[in-house]
Write a protein that holds these residues in place. Structure first.
Motif, PDB file in Angstrom:
ATOM      1  N   SER A  45       0.819  -1.206   0.000  1.00 54.05           N
ATOM      2  CA  SER A  45       0.000   0.000   0.000  1.00 54.05           C
ATOM      3  C   SER A  45       0.859   1.264   0.000  1.00 54.05           C
ATOM      4  CB  SER A  45      -0.896   0.009   1.241  1.00 54.05           C
ATOM      5  OG  SER A  45      -1.403   1.297   1.480  1.00 54.05           O
ATOM      6  N   PRO A  46       0.608   2.218  -0.914  1.00 56.83           N
ATOM      7  CA  PRO A  46       1.383   3.459  -0.883  1.00 56.83           C
ATOM      8  C   PRO A  46       1.145   4.273   0.387  1.00 56.83           C
ATOM      9  CG  PRO A  46      -0.354   3.603  -2.546  1.00 56.83           C
ATOM     10  CD  PRO A  46      -0.346   2.203  -2.017  1.00 56.83           C
ATOM     11  N   THR A  47      -0.023   4.173   0.984  1.00 51.44           N
ATOM     12  CA  THR A  47      -0.315   4.901   2.226  1.00 51.44           C
ATOM     13  C   THR A  47       0.550   4.380   3.365  1.00 51.44           C
ATOM     14  OG1 THR A  47      -2.584   5.238   1.489  1.00 51.44           O
ATOM     15  CG2 THR A  47      -2.155   5.546   3.835  1.00 51.44           C
ATOM     16  N   ASN A  50       4.303   5.215   2.684  1.00 53.96           N
ATOM     17  CA  ASN A  50       4.627   6.598   3.011  1.00 53.96           C
ATOM     18  C   ASN A  50       4.825   6.766   4.515  1.00 53.96           C
ATOM     19  OD1 ASN A  50       4.976   9.456   2.577  1.00 53.96           O
ATOM     20  ND2 ASN A  50       2.906   9.719   3.343  1.00 53.96           N
ATOM     21  N   THR A  67       2.134  -0.154  -9.956  1.00 61.51           N
ATOM     22  CA  THR A  67       0.902  -0.044 -10.738  1.00 61.51           C
ATOM     23  C   THR A  67       0.364  -1.425 -11.106  1.00 61.51           C
ATOM     24  OG1 THR A  67       2.203   0.191 -12.769  1.00 61.51           O
ATOM     25  CG2 THR A  67       1.457   2.221 -11.706  1.00 61.51           C
ATOM     26  N   PHE A  73      -3.248   1.230  -8.300  1.00 59.46           N
ATOM     27  CA  PHE A  73      -2.543   2.439  -7.896  1.00 59.46           C
ATOM     28  C   PHE A  73      -1.973   3.148  -9.122  1.00 59.46           C
ATOM     29  CE2 PHE A  73      -1.776  -0.428  -4.118  1.00 59.46           C
ATOM     30  CZ  PHE A  73      -2.763   0.152  -3.342  1.00 59.46           C
ATOM     31  N   SER A  76       2.895   8.715 -10.185  1.00 55.62           N
ATOM     32  CA  SER A  76       2.962  10.146 -10.491  1.00 55.62           C
ATOM     33  C   SER A  76       4.242  10.459 -11.249  1.00 55.62           C
ATOM     34  CB  SER A  76       2.964  10.967  -9.202  1.00 55.62           C
ATOM     35  OG  SER A  76       1.809  10.733  -8.455  1.00 55.62           O
ATOM     36  N   ASN A  80       6.352  11.024  -6.791  1.00 51.80           N
ATOM     37  CA  ASN A  80       5.913  11.664  -5.566  1.00 51.80           C
ATOM     38  C   ASN A  80       6.189  10.709  -4.404  1.00 51.80           C
ATOM     39  OD1 ASN A  80       4.570  12.773  -3.410  1.00 51.80           O
ATOM     40  ND2 ASN A  80       2.589  12.915  -4.412  1.00 51.80           N
ATOM     41  N   SER A  82       5.542  10.937  -1.395  1.00 53.56           N
ATOM     42  CA  SER A  82       4.421  10.835  -0.454  1.00 53.56           C
ATOM     43  C   SER A  82       3.355   9.865  -0.941  1.00 53.56           C
ATOM     44  CB  SER A  82       3.790  12.210  -0.242  1.00 53.56           C
ATOM     45  OG  SER A  82       4.718  13.071   0.358  1.00 53.56           O
ATOM     46  N   ASN A  83       3.398   9.517  -2.216  1.00 52.61           N
ATOM     47  CA  ASN A  83       2.501   8.525  -2.809  1.00 52.61           C
ATOM     48  C   ASN A  83       3.379   7.576  -3.633  1.00 52.61           C
ATOM     49  OD1 ASN A  83       0.006   7.319  -3.575  1.00 52.61           O
ATOM     50  ND2 ASN A  83       0.197   8.312  -5.564  1.00 52.61           N
ATOM     51  N   VAL A  85       4.429   5.087  -5.702  1.00 55.13           N
ATOM     52  CA  VAL A  85       3.939   4.070  -6.632  1.00 55.13           C
ATOM     53  C   VAL A  85       4.894   4.042  -7.827  1.00 55.13           C
ATOM     54  CG1 VAL A  85       2.025   3.314  -8.100  1.00 55.13           C
ATOM     55  CG2 VAL A  85       1.540   4.487  -5.939  1.00 55.13           C
TER      56      VAL A  85
END
Length: 117
Positions: A45-47, A50, A67, A73, A76, A80, A82-83, A85
């Motif tokens: 999970s990217p959440t 992070n 992805t 997901f 970016s 990014n 913070s996300n 992926v």
């Protein structure tokens, strides 16, 4: 992680949690497999990534989502942290193979995105 997302650092692997789906001798097995499934989902999970990733002198490091994850997901561009992926996969015909060079995920959610340097 930026270099992985840019496709210039190939030495990474997709996480996997392997476990038996059935173990009749263990009455708690259904509960244990549920816990392992939650752990595996959190690992990709990217959440969660992070929240646990750290910053070193060279930038953010740790875990990231791809992805290729069935949850869809989106990467970016530019990357990014913070996300986190990544638009690459080691998946080949449905199997993850760490011995092959990662390839762009042609089925990436939102279209294929590759960050070039």
């Amino acid at each position: 992680m930026k270099n992985v997302a840019a496709g210039v650092y190939p030495h990474w692997a997709e996480g996997a949690v392997l476990y038996k789906t059935n173990k009749p001798s263990d009455p708690q097995w259904a509960l244990k497999t549920k816990l392992l499934k939650i752990f595996a989902d959190d690992l990709g999970s990217p959440t969660v990534a992070n929240a646990v990733n750290t910053t070193q002198a060279w930038g953010k490091t740790g875990i990231f989502a791809t992805t290729a994850d069935p949850r869809g997901f989106t990467a970016s561009v530019p990357f990014n942290a913070s996300n986190p992926v990544v638009p690459f996969t080691h998946s080949n015909k449905g199997l993850n193979r760490t011995e092959i060079v990662p390839t762009a995920d042609s089925a990436a959610n939102g279209g294929l995105v590759i960050q070039l340097k």
